[in-house]
Structures are given as C-alpha cells and as structure tokens.
Design an enzyme around this catalytic site. Structure first.
Site, mmCIF file in Angstrom:
data_model
loop_
_atom_site.group_PDB
_atom_site.id
_atom_site.type_symbol
_atom_site.label_atom_id
_atom_site.label_comp_id
_atom_site.label_asym_id
_atom_site.label_seq_id
_atom_site.Cartn_x
_atom_site.Cartn_y
_atom_site.Cartn_z
ATOM 1 N N SER A 97 5.730 2.078 5.011
ATOM 2 C CA SER A 97 5.576 2.363 6.445
ATOM 3 C C SER A 97 6.877 2.052 7.171
ATOM 4 O O SER A 97 7.205 2.667 8.184
ATOM 5 C CB SER A 97 4.441 1.525 7.034
ATOM 6 O OG SER A 97 3.270 1.753 6.288
ATOM 7 N N HIS A 117 -0.428 4.767 0.119
ATOM 8 C CA HIS A 117 -1.765 4.262 0.456
ATOM 9 C C HIS A 117 -2.844 5.215 -0.050
ATOM 10 O O HIS A 117 -3.871 4.797 -0.581
ATOM 11 C CB HIS A 117 -1.942 4.145 1.979
ATOM 12 C CG HIS A 117 -1.038 3.156 2.643
ATOM 13 N ND1 HIS A 117 -0.010 3.536 3.471
ATOM 14 C CD2 HIS A 117 -1.033 1.800 2.621
ATOM 15 C CE1 HIS A 117 0.602 2.471 3.939
ATOM 16 N NE2 HIS A 117 0.015 1.392 3.430
#
Ligand code: PAF
Length: 277
Positions: free
Chosen positions: A183, A34
């Site tokens: 994640s 990210h």
C-alpha cells in the site's frame, strides 16, 4: 457481501456461520497482494471474513498513520469481486475503548530486523491480531510473506497462546518490474517508483549468487548493499541474512535463510525479502 462495524454485529454474523471460517486481516487500501490472500482463503474455507482496520498502535508517532492511504469504496469493490463473505471495519474506539491497557508481546522474535528500527511495532501488531482472532474465531488466517517477520511473530503467538488457528502464509505478489506490492508504494513519485525496483534487483542478484553456490552471508549482504548504493534515490536501512525460524543472523548458510531488507526511497520506507531454500 455482508458488512459489520461493531463487535456485536460481527459476533451475530459469526454465530450463524457453519463450516470453516477464514480471516484475512488487512489495513485496507487493498492491492493484488491482499486479493491473493482472499482468493487463497476462498479456495480453502466455507466463509471468508476480511477485516479492514488501520491499527494505530503499530505506528510510531513519527510514522505515517495520518497519511496512510485509505479507500474503503474501492476496497469493498475488490473484496466483493474476490468473493468475500463479510467485511469487518471496526473503528479505533471499538478496538481500543477508553481505558484500554492490555498488550500482547512476543519476546525474542520481535527484537532483530524490523524490531531494531520499529521497537513498538510488533506489540501493536500482535495485540490487534489477537483481538481480531478472539472476536472472529477463525479456523484459518491468511498473511503475506512480504511481512516475513510479522508472519514469524504471529505464528509464534498462535503457538504460545494456543489459538486453534491454522496460519497460512502466501507468497509475495510483485509488479511486472518485480517491485513487491505494498500500500505504501502509493507514496512514490514516478522517479522514486523506478528507483524502488532496486530492492528486488539486489535481492534477486544475491539469490543468483546463492544458486551459484555462495553460502557466505556477508558476501550476499555486501552484494545487496553495493547494488542498493548504486541507486542515488535509495538509502539502505538494514540488510539481513537470518535463520528463517529464529530470525538470528547467520554467518554461513547451512539450511536455508531469510534475506531481508528495509530501504528508504525518499521518505518512504519499503521492505522486501526472499527465502533462500
Ligand atoms: O499486515 C498488515 O496489514 C497488518 O500488520 C495487520 C496484520 C493487518 C495488523 O494490523
């Protein structure tokens, strides 16, 4: 770093910004993948907005919405360090108020690959991304190549709905042992974490075959399948060798291909891909 929760707060901030706005849409629990998107946006835009919203409509009832990892405090710290200007954290109620019933769907591109196993997923993704685009009105938007089909679907939506947005797709960021950052890697036990390297191992082996001249898609997919089967903790859901634009399966690779896969490691579903150029 500024923050906003409501659409009104976001719009008040947005109205004061001059110059190029870059949006990085995320579901939080941020990792270096990210942050690479934020850094790219930082290098290209005057003002960087990151949204954090775990979008319920892109999860099937059987999927991991309730257990999806969350850590807003840590996310804010990483975003501040990466030079984010504004973080937008809307709630479910803000994005899907009572009576909500409008959806964006992209047809053919959402059918193969992930779409076979997650039939409602992309409708949720395109709907929320269109809403984020409408509210933020960025000139640029940043997505990861890790979700290759998502990137193709959103690019199609941008074209079809005339969003004046330049979409930037950034490379997959991998751990030292080449596991693609996600994640969902947080769900893996130590043994599963080791086993999860089988995804990139199998893709890289197929890539080597391609570089040696192999152009038969079945041979590449078979090689991936065999390598994944050699890992007792891994369960291959699909492997695909598709045209990178249409996402339709190819038999013979003539002008590049997207090799992609989904694998269960225990209950955790991981995806990975590599572009054959
Ligand atoms: O890739 C993601 O994290 C999500 O699918 C996105 C684009 C933020 C939409 O919820």
């Amino acid at each position: 770093m500024n923050t906003a929760t409501t659409i009104e707060e976001l719009r008040n901030e947005r109205n004061q910004i001059k110059g190029i706005v870059g949006l990085v849409p995320t579901m939080g629990y941020l990792h270096p993948g990210h942050i690479s998107l934020v850094e790219k946006a930082r290098s290209e835009c005057d003002y960087v907005i990151v949204s954090i919203f775990v979008n319920p409509t892109q999860f099937a009832p059987s999927e991991d919405l309730s257990s999806y990892p969350r850590d807003l405090q840590q996310d804010f710290k990483y975003l501040e360090e990466a030079g984010t200007d504004l973080v937008w954290t809307p709630t479910d109620q803000i994005m899907y108020p009572h009576g909500y019933q409008t959806w964006i769907t992209v047809d053919q591109l959402t059918q193969p690959l992930e779409g076979q196993f997650r039939p409602e997923h992309f409708r949720g993704v395109t709907t929320i991304v269109a809403k984020l685009f409408n509210v933020v009105q960025p000139q640029c938007a940043y997505f990861g190549q890790k979700d290759a089909q998502q990137a193709a679907v959103i690019q199609r939506m941008i074209i079809d709905l005339d969003f004046p947005i330049n979409m930037v797709v950034c490379p997959i960021i991998r751990e030292a042992d080449n596991l693609a950052m996600s994640s969902r890697n947080a769900y893996l036990s130590d043994a599963q974490r080791k086993a999860a390297t089988i995804l990139s191992k199998s893709l890289f082996a197929a890539h080597r075959l391609y570089e040696e001249g192999e152009r038969n898609a079945t041979v590449l997919k078979e090689s991936i399948s065999q390598i994944v089967q050699s890992e007792p903790l891994a369960n291959l859901q699909y492997v695909s060798c598709a045209d990178p634009l249409s996402l339709q399966e190819v038999d013979k690779i003539t002008s590049g291909a997207l090799l992609s896969m989904a694998v269960y490691i225990g209950k955790t579903r991981l995806i990975d891909n590599i572009l054959l150029k």
